[in-house]
Scaffold this active site. Structure first.
Site, PDB file in Angstrom:
ATOM      1  N   ASP A   1       0.819  -1.208   0.000  1.00 41.69           N
ATOM      2  CA  ASP A   1       0.000   0.000   0.000  1.00 41.69           C
ATOM      3  C   ASP A   1       0.856   1.262   0.000  1.00 41.69           C
ATOM      4  OD1 ASP A   1       0.883  -0.060   2.627  1.00 41.69           O
ATOM      5  OD2 ASP A   1      -1.108  -0.186   3.528  1.00 41.69           O
TER       6      ASP A   1
ATOM      7  N   ASP B   1      -0.931  -6.323  -0.166  1.00 41.75           N
ATOM      8  CA  ASP B   1      -1.223  -5.660   1.107  1.00 41.75           C
ATOM      9  C   ASP B   1      -2.729  -5.472   1.296  1.00 41.75           C
ATOM     10  OD1 ASP B   1       0.757  -5.064   2.929  1.00 41.75           O
ATOM     11  OD2 ASP B   1       1.334  -3.184   1.976  1.00 41.75           O
TER      12      ASP B   1
ATOM     13  N   LYS C   1      -0.565  -9.627   3.020  1.00 41.06           N
ATOM     14  CA  LYS C   1       0.152  -9.090   4.175  1.00 41.06           C
ATOM     15  C   LYS C   1      -0.772  -8.156   4.934  1.00 41.06           C
ATOM     16  CE  LYS C   1       3.308  -5.778   3.904  1.00 41.06           C
ATOM     17  NZ  LYS C   1       2.826  -4.786   4.911  1.00 41.06           N
TER      18      LYS C   1
ATOM     19  N   GLU D   1      -0.831  -5.603   8.721  1.00 43.32           N
ATOM     20  CA  GLU D   1       0.010  -4.962   9.725  1.00 43.32           C
ATOM     21  C   GLU D   1      -0.493  -5.235  11.138  1.00 43.32           C
ATOM     22  OE1 GLU D   1       0.536  -0.805   9.021  1.00 43.32           O
ATOM     23  OE2 GLU D   1       1.286  -1.083   6.980  1.00 43.32           O
TER      24      GLU D   1
ATOM     25  N   GLU E   1       9.968  -3.729  10.312  1.00 47.66           N
ATOM     26  CA  GLU E   1      10.277  -2.422   9.736  1.00 47.66           C
ATOM     27  C   GLU E   1      10.827  -1.454  10.764  1.00 47.66           C
ATOM     28  OE1 GLU E   1       8.278   1.129   6.994  1.00 47.66           O
ATOM     29  OE2 GLU E   1       7.201  -0.765   7.320  1.00 47.66           O
TER      30      GLU E   1
END
Length: 261
Positions: A43, A82, A110, A112, A174
């Protein structure tokens, strides 16, 4: 040959995993020809290609469009898609949107953060999941490094373990201190993919626009292998000058045959 989650798990501690983002067909084609085994359609497209201030403006329709373009360019590469902001707010909602990304061409998705019930629900419905911890742009208030205090480092390490145990086959880490990503990588059974997280992860991902030098800002932990923005500027200047002088199109070499567009 397209690699699977089982293939990537087998690479942990054996062979570093290379991952690049892509958002368009020709870029994806070049990445596949280079032998990069996995492409992330992130994204991040919202910020680096669409001009949004945040990834939170990206919609599921945007992601479907770009995943489709990347799939057409990289037919034999594992593609991760994403899930955009709030499309994974609960297990049922996440499954609907994950299936849309798979239908668009993604091999896995994926998401988050430690959405453990969502991860488990998707895996139970045969959708391969990549986790993401450390800095999570969809909910972050800044892009500063995270995990610098012992408490925050412990939280991130626990999130990574929980993401693994919920069923993810890989986790992106990250913008954390290098020693934290080293610790997490050693503790997990699944591969870790670093972005601004040091050299000891099982693999590395880089945003393709950062690698190309395409744009006007790049994170300090990225590397520019070219400076494509400078090339675009020069091409546009050259074209403008040739049009103004009427040199173009008079300087085009004429060809005969069926090869002309």
């Amino acid at each position: 040959m397209k690699q699977t989650p089982t293939d990537f798990r087998a690479m942990k501690g054996v062979e570093p995993i290379t991952m690049l983002t892509a958002y368009t067909c020709p870029v994806a084609r070049g990445i596949e020809q280079a032998g990069v085994p996995v492409i992330l359609v992130g994204d991040t497209v919202g910020m680096v290609e669409m001009g949004f201030d945040s990834t939170r403006d990206v919609t599921i329709e945007h992601m479907e469009y770009h995943i489709g373009a990347v799939r057409r360019g990289a037919k034999d590469t594992h593609i991760i898609g994403d899930l955009p902001y709030l499309t994974d707010k609960d297990p049922a909602t996440a499954l609907i949107h994950a299936r849309r990304l798979i239908a668009a061409g993604a091999d896995s998705i994926k998401l988050e953060g430690p959405k453990l019930d969502v991860i488990a629900h998707l895996v139970a419905h045969d959708i391969a999941v990549v986790g993401h911890t450390g800095l999570t742009p969809q909910t972050a208030t800044s892009f500063k490094k995270v995990g610098s205090t012992s408490e925050d480092a412990q939280r991130i390490a626990e999130e990574a373990r929980d993401i693994q145990d919920a069923g993810a086959f890989m986790v992106v880490i990250e913008h954390v201190p290098y020693d934290l990503s080293t610790r997490i990588t050693a503790e997990l059974r699944i591969p870790t993919i670093g972005i601004g997280a040091g050299p000891d992860c099982d693999g590395q991902v880089l945003v393709i626009n950062d690698a190309l030098g395409l744009g006007d800002y790049w994170p300090p932990f990225s590397k520019q292998y070219a400076h494509v923005s400078d090339t675009i500027l020069q091409v546009a200047k050259d074209f403008r000058g040739e049009v103004a002088s009427r040199e173009f199109p008079n300087n085009i070499i004429r060809f005969t045959g069926t090869g002309n567009r």
